[in-house]
Design a protein around this motif. Structure first.
Motif, PDB file in Angstrom:
ATOM      1  N   CYS A   1       0.751  -1.202   0.134  1.00 59.89           N
ATOM      2  CA  CYS A   1      -0.218   0.066  -0.096  1.00 59.89           C
ATOM      3  C   CYS A   1       1.029   1.311  -0.014  1.00 59.89           C
ATOM      4  O   CYS A   1       0.503   2.335  -0.609  1.00 59.89           O
ATOM      5  CB  CYS A   1      -0.900  -0.031   1.313  1.00 59.89           C
ATOM      6  N   SER A   2       1.981   1.243   0.619  1.00 63.39           N
ATOM      7  CA  SER A   2       2.863   2.466   0.664  1.00 63.39           C
ATOM      8  C   SER A   2       3.874   2.632  -0.279  1.00 63.39           C
ATOM      9  O   SER A   2       4.504   3.652  -0.433  1.00 63.39           O
ATOM     10  CB  SER A   2       3.335   2.428   2.300  1.00 63.39           C
ATOM     11  N   SER A   3       4.115   1.679  -0.929  1.00 61.18           N
ATOM     12  CA  SER A   3       5.181   1.719  -1.882  1.00 61.18           C
ATOM     13  C   SER A   3       4.771   2.106  -3.187  1.00 61.18           C
ATOM     14  O   SER A   3       3.852   2.278  -3.763  1.00 61.18           O
ATOM     15  CB  SER A   3       5.981   0.140  -2.082  1.00 61.18           C
ATOM     16  N   VAL A   4       5.809   2.715  -3.930  1.00 63.42           N
ATOM     17  CA  VAL A   4       5.875   3.262  -5.364  1.00 63.42           C
ATOM     18  C   VAL A   4       6.560   2.218  -6.190  1.00 63.42           C
ATOM     19  O   VAL A   4       7.588   1.919  -6.084  1.00 63.42           O
ATOM     20  CB  VAL A   4       6.275   4.715  -5.515  1.00 63.42           C
ATOM     21  N   GLN A   5       5.733   1.646  -7.192  1.00 64.25           N
ATOM     22  CA  GLN A   5       6.293   0.614  -8.287  1.00 64.25           C
ATOM     23  C   GLN A   5       6.657   1.548  -9.465  1.00 64.25           C
ATOM     24  O   GLN A   5       5.934   2.264 -10.058  1.00 64.25           O
ATOM     25  CB  GLN A   5       5.386  -0.471  -8.789  1.00 64.25           C
ATOM     26  N   VAL A   6       8.034   1.510  -9.804  1.00 67.83           N
ATOM     27  CA  VAL A   6       8.668   2.412 -10.663  1.00 67.83           C
ATOM     28  C   VAL A   6       9.213   1.704 -11.901  1.00 67.83           C
ATOM     29  O   VAL A   6       9.896   0.630 -11.860  1.00 67.83           O
ATOM     30  CB  VAL A   6       9.814   3.387 -10.052  1.00 67.83           C
ATOM     31  N   LEU A   7       9.044   2.152 -13.053  1.00 65.92           N
ATOM     32  CA  LEU A   7       9.595   1.825 -14.411  1.00 65.92           C
ATOM     33  C   LEU A   7      10.020   2.844 -14.942  1.00 65.92           C
ATOM     34  O   LEU A   7       9.574   3.947 -14.914  1.00 65.92           O
ATOM     35  CB  LEU A   7       8.557   0.811 -15.131  1.00 65.92           C
ATOM     36  N   SER A   8      11.191   2.736 -16.000  1.00 66.70           N
ATOM     37  CA  SER A   8      11.573   4.034 -16.823  1.00 66.70           C
ATOM     38  C   SER A   8      12.089   3.288 -18.097  1.00 66.70           C
ATOM     39  O   SER A   8      12.241   2.077 -18.320  1.00 66.70           O
ATOM     40  CB  SER A   8      12.717   4.405 -16.173  1.00 66.70           C
ATOM     41  N   ASP A   9      11.918   4.040 -19.237  1.00 62.07           N
ATOM     42  CA  ASP A   9      12.226   3.680 -20.706  1.00 62.07           C
ATOM     43  C   ASP A   9      13.185   4.792 -20.983  1.00 62.07           C
ATOM     44  O   ASP A   9      12.785   5.951 -20.593  1.00 62.07           O
ATOM     45  CB  ASP A   9      10.949   3.279 -21.446  1.00 62.07           C
ATOM     46  N   TYR A  10      13.843   4.713 -22.116  1.00 62.51           N
ATOM     47  CA  TYR A  10      14.629   5.696 -22.649  1.00 62.51           C
ATOM     48  C   TYR A  10      15.216   5.331 -24.157  1.00 62.51           C
ATOM     49  O   TYR A  10      15.028   4.092 -24.615  1.00 62.51           O
ATOM     50  CB  TYR A  10      15.707   5.957 -21.755  1.00 62.51           C
ATOM     51  N   ASN A  11      15.496   6.501 -24.631  1.00 65.43           N
ATOM     52  CA  ASN A  11      16.323   6.259 -25.858  1.00 65.43           C
ATOM     53  C   ASN A  11      17.521   5.966 -25.836  1.00 65.43           C
ATOM     54  O   ASN A  11      18.274   6.702 -25.237  1.00 65.43           O
ATOM     55  CB  ASN A  11      16.107   7.701 -26.676  1.00 65.43           C
ATOM     56  N   LYS A  12      18.015   4.763 -26.294  1.00 65.37           N
ATOM     57  CA  LYS A  12      19.278   4.448 -25.848  1.00 65.37           C
ATOM     58  C   LYS A  12      20.521   5.172 -26.677  1.00 65.37           C
ATOM     59  O   LYS A  12      21.727   4.905 -26.475  1.00 65.37           O
ATOM     60  CB  LYS A  12      19.377   2.746 -26.187  1.00 65.37           C
ATOM     61  N   GLU A  13      20.215   5.868 -27.819  1.00 66.51           N
ATOM     62  CA  GLU A  13      21.232   6.507 -28.464  1.00 66.51           C
ATOM     63  C   GLU A  13      21.250   8.350 -28.009  1.00 66.51           C
ATOM     64  O   GLU A  13      22.273   8.812 -28.569  1.00 66.51           O
ATOM     65  CB  GLU A  13      20.487   6.771 -30.066  1.00 66.51           C
ATOM     66  N   THR A  14      20.796   8.317 -26.901  1.00 66.63           N
ATOM     67  CA  THR A  14      20.902   9.534 -26.289  1.00 66.63           C
ATOM     68  C   THR A  14      21.924   9.639 -25.302  1.00 66.63           C
ATOM     69  O   THR A  14      22.365   8.846 -24.454  1.00 66.63           O
ATOM     70  CB  THR A  14      19.317   9.828 -25.538  1.00 66.63           C
ATOM     71  N   ASP A  15      22.847  10.749 -25.314  1.00 66.32           N
ATOM     72  CA  ASP A  15      23.918  10.950 -24.656  1.00 66.32           C
ATOM     73  C   ASP A  15      23.339  12.000 -23.277  1.00 66.32           C
ATOM     74  O   ASP A  15      23.203  13.092 -23.416  1.00 66.32           O
ATOM     75  CB  ASP A  15      24.882  11.843 -25.183  1.00 66.32           C
ATOM     76  N   PHE A  16      23.079  11.326 -22.413  1.00 67.65           N
ATOM     77  CA  PHE A  16      22.188  11.913 -21.126  1.00 67.65           C
ATOM     78  C   PHE A  16      23.236  12.887 -20.432  1.00 67.65           C
ATOM     79  O   PHE A  16      22.755  13.738 -19.675  1.00 67.65           O
ATOM     80  CB  PHE A  16      21.550  11.038 -20.184  1.00 67.65           C
ATOM     81  N   ASN A  17      24.406  12.873 -20.565  1.00 66.93           N
ATOM     82  CA  ASN A  17      25.397  13.524 -19.915  1.00 66.93           C
ATOM     83  C   ASN A  17      25.503  15.012 -20.438  1.00 66.93           C
ATOM     84  O   ASN A  17      26.026  15.795 -19.710  1.00 66.93           O
ATOM     85  CB  ASN A  17      26.825  12.891 -19.798  1.00 66.93           C
ATOM     86  N   SER A  18      24.924  15.132 -21.851  1.00 69.36           N
ATOM     87  CA  SER A  18      25.061  16.507 -22.456  1.00 69.36           C
ATOM     88  C   SER A  18      24.115  17.397 -21.818  1.00 69.36           C
ATOM     89  O   SER A  18      23.966  18.676 -21.937  1.00 69.36           O
ATOM     90  CB  SER A  18      24.938  16.300 -23.855  1.00 69.36           C
ATOM     91  N   PHE A  19      22.883  16.855 -21.105  1.00 74.39           N
ATOM     92  CA  PHE A  19      21.807  17.728 -20.630  1.00 74.39           C
ATOM     93  C   PHE A  19      22.145  18.236 -19.142  1.00 74.39           C
ATOM     94  O   PHE A  19      22.570  17.625 -18.127  1.00 74.39           O
ATOM     95  CB  PHE A  19      20.599  16.750 -20.578  1.00 74.39           C
ATOM     96  N   LYS A  20      22.269  19.725 -18.944  1.00 75.70           N
ATOM     97  CA  LYS A  20      22.490  20.489 -17.884  1.00 75.70           C
ATOM     98  C   LYS A  20      21.327  21.250 -17.404  1.00 75.70           C
ATOM     99  O   LYS A  20      21.211  21.947 -16.280  1.00 75.70           O
ATOM    100  CB  LYS A  20      23.899  21.390 -18.107  1.00 75.70           C
ATOM    101  N   SER A  21      20.278  21.609 -18.400  1.00 72.95           N
ATOM    102  CA  SER A  21      19.223  22.595 -17.900  1.00 72.95           C
ATOM    103  C   SER A  21      17.861  22.060 -18.295  1.00 72.95           C
ATOM    104  O   SER A  21      17.792  21.073 -19.117  1.00 72.95           O
ATOM    105  CB  SER A  21      19.594  23.974 -18.752  1.00 72.95           C
TER     106      SER A  21
END
Length: 185
Positions: free
Chosen positions: A18-38
């Motif tokens: 009852c108290s937990s949150v079940q989490v899933l995520s998905d993403y574009n594997k071709e994305t460079d996530f380190n380039s995002f700052k803002s």
């Protein structure tokens, strides 16, 4: 004896679910996530979320706090646009507890008698909410990451508890960002 030991375990599992949150995520594997700052919020998408404006503001404040704590800067010229989407549904839970007869006098035995055991069914409803947080590459205008959190919403008697639950949803969803990209073997 086994039934007695299983009952506390079943109760513990029910309460934790009852108290937990079940989490899933998905993403574009071709994305460079380190380039995002803002980041900035994508008002067009947020306006479509079917929740109260007060809850939208609570969610956005929680996202903003989480992003700022990770070193992201809110900007008028962002790398990422953040949008939200919500769903909710009623869930019905039925618990059957037949372990025998019931305590008390009953006319179903010859001339009445005393029965023993536990029995009955419990039915409860609860609201399950789903929060989606979308990250959109502002230059390419495409979805690069989506986090989804689903859990029991509850009926809150005070605003502080509601805000704590929203913060829990947001922090658990954003714990999945950036994605842990696994090396191919």
């Amino acid at each position: 004896m086994k039934k007695i030991l299983l009952l506390p375990l079943a109760i513990l599992l029910f309460l934790s679910s009852c108290s937990s949150v079940q989490v899933l995520s998905d993403y574009n594997k071709e994305t460079d996530f380190n380039s995002f700052k803002s980041y900035a919020f994508y008002k067009t998408g947020i306006d479509k979320a079917q929740i109260s404006d007060l809850d939208k503001k609570r969610i956005l404040r929680a996202i903003e706090a989480e992003m700022n704590s990770r070193g992201f800067v809110k900007s008028d010229n962002p790398d990422i646009l953040i949008s939200i989407f919500t769903k909710e549904r009623e869930q019905v839970d039925v618990y059957n507890n037949y372990w025998g007869g019931q305590w008390g006098w009953t006319p179903y035995y010859w001339g009445g008698g005393l029965g023993f055991g536990f029995g009955g069914s419990n039915i409860s409803t609860r609201t399950v909410g789903t929060l989606y947080i979308d990250f959109i590459d502002s230059k390419k205008k495409e979805l690069i990451w989506q986090g989804k959190g689903e859990g029991h919403l509850g009926r809150f008697k005070n605003i502080e508890k509601k805000e704590m639950r929203i913060t829990e949803f947001v922090s658990k969803i954003l714990a999945q960002y950036p994605p842990k990209v696994m090396a191919t073997q």
